[in-house]
Write a protein that holds these residues in place. Structure first.
Motif, PDB file in Angstrom:
ATOM      1  N   GLY A  73     -11.326   5.311  11.169  1.00 59.00           N
ATOM      2  CA  GLY A  73      -9.903   5.629  11.074  1.00 59.00           C
ATOM      3  C   GLY A  73      -9.140   4.614  10.242  1.00 59.00           C
ATOM      4  N   MET A  74      -9.436   3.335  10.445  1.00 58.56           N
ATOM      5  CA  MET A  74      -8.763   2.300   9.651  1.00 58.56           C
ATOM      6  C   MET A  74      -9.191   2.360   8.185  1.00 58.56           C
ATOM      7  SD  MET A  74      -8.476  -1.020  12.111  1.00 58.56           S
ATOM      8  CE  MET A  74     -10.092  -0.950  12.854  1.00 58.56           C
ATOM      9  N   ARG A  75     -10.455   2.675   7.954  1.00 61.61           N
ATOM     10  CA  ARG A  75     -10.948   2.784   6.580  1.00 61.61           C
ATOM     11  C   ARG A  75     -10.276   3.946   5.855  1.00 61.61           C
ATOM     12  NH1 ARG A  75     -16.235   5.038   4.817  1.00 61.61           N
ATOM     13  NH2 ARG A  75     -16.584   4.185   2.751  1.00 61.61           N
ATOM     14  N   ILE A  76     -10.150   5.086   6.509  1.00 62.51           N
ATOM     15  CA  ILE A  76      -9.483   6.242   5.907  1.00 62.51           C
ATOM     16  C   ILE A  76      -8.013   5.929   5.657  1.00 62.51           C
ATOM     17  CG2 ILE A  76      -8.752   8.625   6.356  1.00 62.51           C
ATOM     18  CD1 ILE A  76     -11.675   8.394   5.590  1.00 62.51           C
ATOM     19  N   THR A  77      -7.364   5.245   6.597  1.00 61.00           N
ATOM     20  CA  THR A  77      -5.965   4.863   6.420  1.00 61.00           C
ATOM     21  C   THR A  77      -5.800   3.963   5.208  1.00 61.00           C
ATOM     22  OG1 THR A  77      -5.614   5.013   8.805  1.00 61.00           O
ATOM     23  CG2 THR A  77      -3.998   3.767   7.544  1.00 61.00           C
ATOM     24  N   LEU A  78      -6.707   3.026   5.037  1.00 63.52           N
ATOM     25  CA  LEU A  78      -6.666   2.141   3.873  1.00 63.52           C
ATOM     26  C   LEU A  78      -6.852   2.925   2.583  1.00 63.52           C
ATOM     27  CD1 LEU A  78      -6.544  -0.814   2.879  1.00 63.52           C
ATOM     28  CD2 LEU A  78      -9.030  -0.824   3.026  1.00 63.52           C
ATOM     29  N   PHE A  79      -7.805   3.848   2.568  1.00 66.83           N
ATOM     30  CA  PHE A  79      -8.033   4.660   1.371  1.00 66.83           C
ATOM     31  C   PHE A  79      -6.848   5.558   1.051  1.00 66.83           C
ATOM     32  CE2 PHE A  79     -12.932   4.563   1.822  1.00 66.83           C
ATOM     33  CZ  PHE A  79     -12.965   3.374   1.120  1.00 66.83           C
ATOM     34  N   LEU A  80      -6.146   6.037   2.077  1.00 66.09           N
ATOM     35  CA  LEU A  80      -4.993   6.901   1.842  1.00 66.09           C
ATOM     36  C   LEU A  80      -3.785   6.115   1.337  1.00 66.09           C
ATOM     37  CD1 LEU A  80      -5.156   9.246   4.952  1.00 66.09           C
ATOM     38  CD2 LEU A  80      -5.686   9.837   2.593  1.00 66.09           C
ATOM     39  N   ALA A  81      -3.603   4.910   1.846  1.00 70.32           N
ATOM     40  CA  ALA A  81      -2.409   4.138   1.510  1.00 70.32           C
ATOM     41  C   ALA A  81      -2.558   3.300   0.249  1.00 70.32           C
ATOM     42  CB  ALA A  81      -2.040   3.231   2.682  1.00 70.32           C
ATOM     43  N   ALA A  82      -3.771   2.872  -0.052  1.00 74.36           N
ATOM     44  CA  ALA A  82      -3.981   1.929  -1.153  1.00 74.36           C
ATOM     45  C   ALA A  82      -3.486   2.418  -2.513  1.00 74.36           C
ATOM     46  CB  ALA A  82      -5.452   1.535  -1.226  1.00 74.36           C
ATOM     47  N   PRO A  83      -3.791   3.642  -2.950  1.00 73.32           N
ATOM     48  CA  PRO A  83      -3.308   4.043  -4.272  1.00 73.32           C
ATOM     49  C   PRO A  83      -1.784   4.029  -4.389  1.00 73.32           C
ATOM     50  CG  PRO A  83      -4.975   5.579  -3.507  1.00 73.32           C
ATOM     51  CD  PRO A  83      -4.658   4.667  -2.367  1.00 73.32           C
ATOM     52  N   LEU A  84      -1.108   4.460  -3.335  1.00 72.32           N
ATOM     53  CA  LEU A  84       0.349   4.493  -3.367  1.00 72.32           C
ATOM     54  C   LEU A  84       0.941   3.087  -3.335  1.00 72.32           C
ATOM     55  CD1 LEU A  84       0.823   7.430  -0.862  1.00 72.32           C
ATOM     56  CD2 LEU A  84       0.723   7.530  -3.345  1.00 72.32           C
ATOM     57  N   LEU A  85       0.399   2.236  -2.476  1.00 78.56           N
ATOM     58  CA  LEU A  85       0.920   0.873  -2.362  1.00 78.56           C
ATOM     59  C   LEU A  85       0.643   0.048  -3.612  1.00 78.56           C
ATOM     60  CD1 LEU A  85       0.034   0.063   1.337  1.00 78.56           C
ATOM     61  CD2 LEU A  85       2.262   0.632   0.379  1.00 78.56           C
ATOM     62  N   ILE A  86      -0.537   0.205  -4.192  1.00 79.49           N
ATOM     63  CA  ILE A  86      -0.862  -0.537  -5.411  1.00 79.49           C
ATOM     64  C   ILE A  86       0.014  -0.088  -6.559  1.00 79.49           C
ATOM     65  CG2 ILE A  86      -2.677  -0.876  -7.145  1.00 79.49           C
ATOM     66  CD1 ILE A  86      -4.665  -0.943  -4.794  1.00 79.49           C
ATOM     67  N   THR A  87       0.270   1.219  -6.651  1.00 85.58           N
ATOM     68  CA  THR A  87       1.162   1.726  -7.695  1.00 85.58           C
ATOM     69  C   THR A  87       2.569   1.170  -7.533  1.00 85.58           C
ATOM     70  OG1 THR A  87      -0.121   3.751  -7.848  1.00 85.58           O
ATOM     71  CG2 THR A  87       2.110   3.815  -8.733  1.00 85.58           C
ATOM     72  N   ALA A  88       3.092   1.185  -6.320  1.00 85.38           N
ATOM     73  CA  ALA A  88       4.430   0.648  -6.078  1.00 85.38           C
ATOM     74  C   ALA A  88       4.476  -0.848  -6.378  1.00 85.38           C
ATOM     75  CB  ALA A  88       4.853   0.919  -4.643  1.00 85.38           C
ATOM     76  N   LEU A  89       3.427  -1.567  -6.021  1.00 83.89           N
ATOM     77  CA  LEU A  89       3.370  -3.000  -6.287  1.00 83.89           C
ATOM     78  C   LEU A  89       3.359  -3.297  -7.786  1.00 83.89           C
ATOM     79  CD1 LEU A  89       2.860  -5.927  -5.128  1.00 83.89           C
ATOM     80  CD2 LEU A  89       0.459  -5.438  -5.551  1.00 83.89           C
ATOM     81  N   LEU A  90       2.502  -2.615  -8.515  1.00 84.08           N
ATOM     82  CA  LEU A  90       2.411  -2.861  -9.957  1.00 84.08           C
ATOM     83  C   LEU A  90       3.677  -2.426 -10.696  1.00 84.08           C
ATOM     84  CD1 LEU A  90      -1.301  -1.886 -10.658  1.00 84.08           C
ATOM     85  CD2 LEU A  90      -0.298  -4.165 -10.461  1.00 84.08           C
ATOM     86  N   THR A  91       4.262  -1.321 -10.278  1.00 83.86           N
ATOM     87  CA  THR A  91       5.511  -0.875 -10.897  1.00 83.86           C
ATOM     88  C   THR A  91       6.630  -1.865 -10.609  1.00 83.86           C
ATOM     89  OG1 THR A  91       4.811   1.409 -10.602  1.00 83.86           O
ATOM     90  CG2 THR A  91       7.126   1.049 -11.083  1.00 83.86           C
ATOM     91  N   GLY A  92       6.721  -2.327  -9.379  1.00 85.62           N
ATOM     92  CA  GLY A  92       7.742  -3.323  -9.038  1.00 85.62           C
ATOM     93  C   GLY A  92       7.563  -4.617  -9.797  1.00 85.62           C
ATOM     94  N   LEU A  93       6.322  -5.044  -9.954  1.00 86.25           N
ATOM     95  CA  LEU A  93       6.041  -6.262 -10.715  1.00 86.25           C
ATOM     96  C   LEU A  93       6.435  -6.099 -12.181  1.00 86.25           C
ATOM     97  CD1 LEU A  93       4.786  -9.101 -10.697  1.00 86.25           C
ATOM     98  CD2 LEU A  93       2.608  -8.017 -11.262  1.00 86.25           C
ATOM     99  N   THR A  94       6.114  -4.950 -12.759  1.00 89.01           N
ATOM    100  CA  THR A  94       6.468  -4.691 -14.157  1.00 89.01           C
ATOM    101  C   THR A  94       7.980  -4.656 -14.352  1.00 89.01           C
ATOM    102  OG1 THR A  94       4.442  -3.401 -14.394  1.00 89.01           O
ATOM    103  CG2 THR A  94       6.123  -3.103 -16.080  1.00 89.01           C
ATOM    104  N   VAL A  95       8.672  -3.989 -13.471  1.00 91.37           N
ATOM    105  CA  VAL A  95      10.133  -3.919 -13.574  1.00 91.37           C
ATOM    106  C   VAL A  95      10.745  -5.302 -13.360  1.00 91.37           C
ATOM    107  CG1 VAL A  95      12.207  -2.958 -12.495  1.00 91.37           C
ATOM    108  CG2 VAL A  95      10.263  -1.490 -12.984  1.00 91.37           C
ATOM    109  N   SER A  96      10.191  -6.072 -12.446  1.00 96.22           N
ATOM    110  CA  SER A  96      10.707  -7.423 -12.208  1.00 96.22           C
ATOM    111  C   SER A  96      10.508  -8.316 -13.427  1.00 96.22           C
ATOM    112  CB  SER A  96      10.012  -8.055 -11.009  1.00 96.22           C
ATOM    113  OG  SER A  96      10.330  -7.354  -9.843  1.00 96.22           O
ATOM    114  N   LEU A  97       9.361  -8.200 -14.073  1.00 99.77           N
ATOM    115  CA  LEU A  97       9.142  -8.963 -15.304  1.00 99.77           C
ATOM    116  C   LEU A  97      10.119  -8.535 -16.399  1.00 99.77           C
ATOM    117  CD1 LEU A  97       5.252  -9.129 -15.448  1.00 99.77           C
ATOM    118  CD2 LEU A  97       6.840 -11.000 -14.991  1.00 99.77           C
TER     119      LEU A  97
END
Length: 89
Positions: free
Chosen positions: A13-37
């Motif tokens: 269950g935790m592994r599936i949760t990580l797989f479901l959340a990771a693409p969205l969270l990584i995208t938000a993180l990278l987009t936020g970092l790019t906009v901040s730069l």
């Protein structure tokens, strides 16, 4: 139900949760970092500027990765319901 079965289900269950959340969270993180730069380089200090690119990025990832994410959670749920009789014995 043995403790090993419970821990295996919790791990899956935790592994599936990580797989479901990771693409969205990584995208938000990278987009936020790019906009901040960009904001740091141009000295634009508008806090709301990062929301629209993040929303568009997450939406784009959902469009492209959505079928994979849906298949992942559907397969996990099907496997869980299929194994219910085995868990009760």
């Amino acid at each position: 139900m043995t403790p090993e079965v419970v821990m295996s289900m919790a791990y899956q269950g935790m592994r599936i949760t990580l797989f479901l959340a990771a693409p969205l969270l990584i995208t938000a993180l990278l987009t936020g970092l790019t906009v901040s730069l960009f904001q740091a380089a141009t000295q634009i200090n508008e806090m709301t500027l990062s929301f629209i690119p993040k929303i568009l990025g997450v939406f784009t990832v959902l469009v492209f990765a959505g079928p994979w994410l849906l298949k992942l959670i559907t397969d996990f749920t099907r496997e869980l319901f299929t194994n219910i009789p085995l868990m009760l014995s």
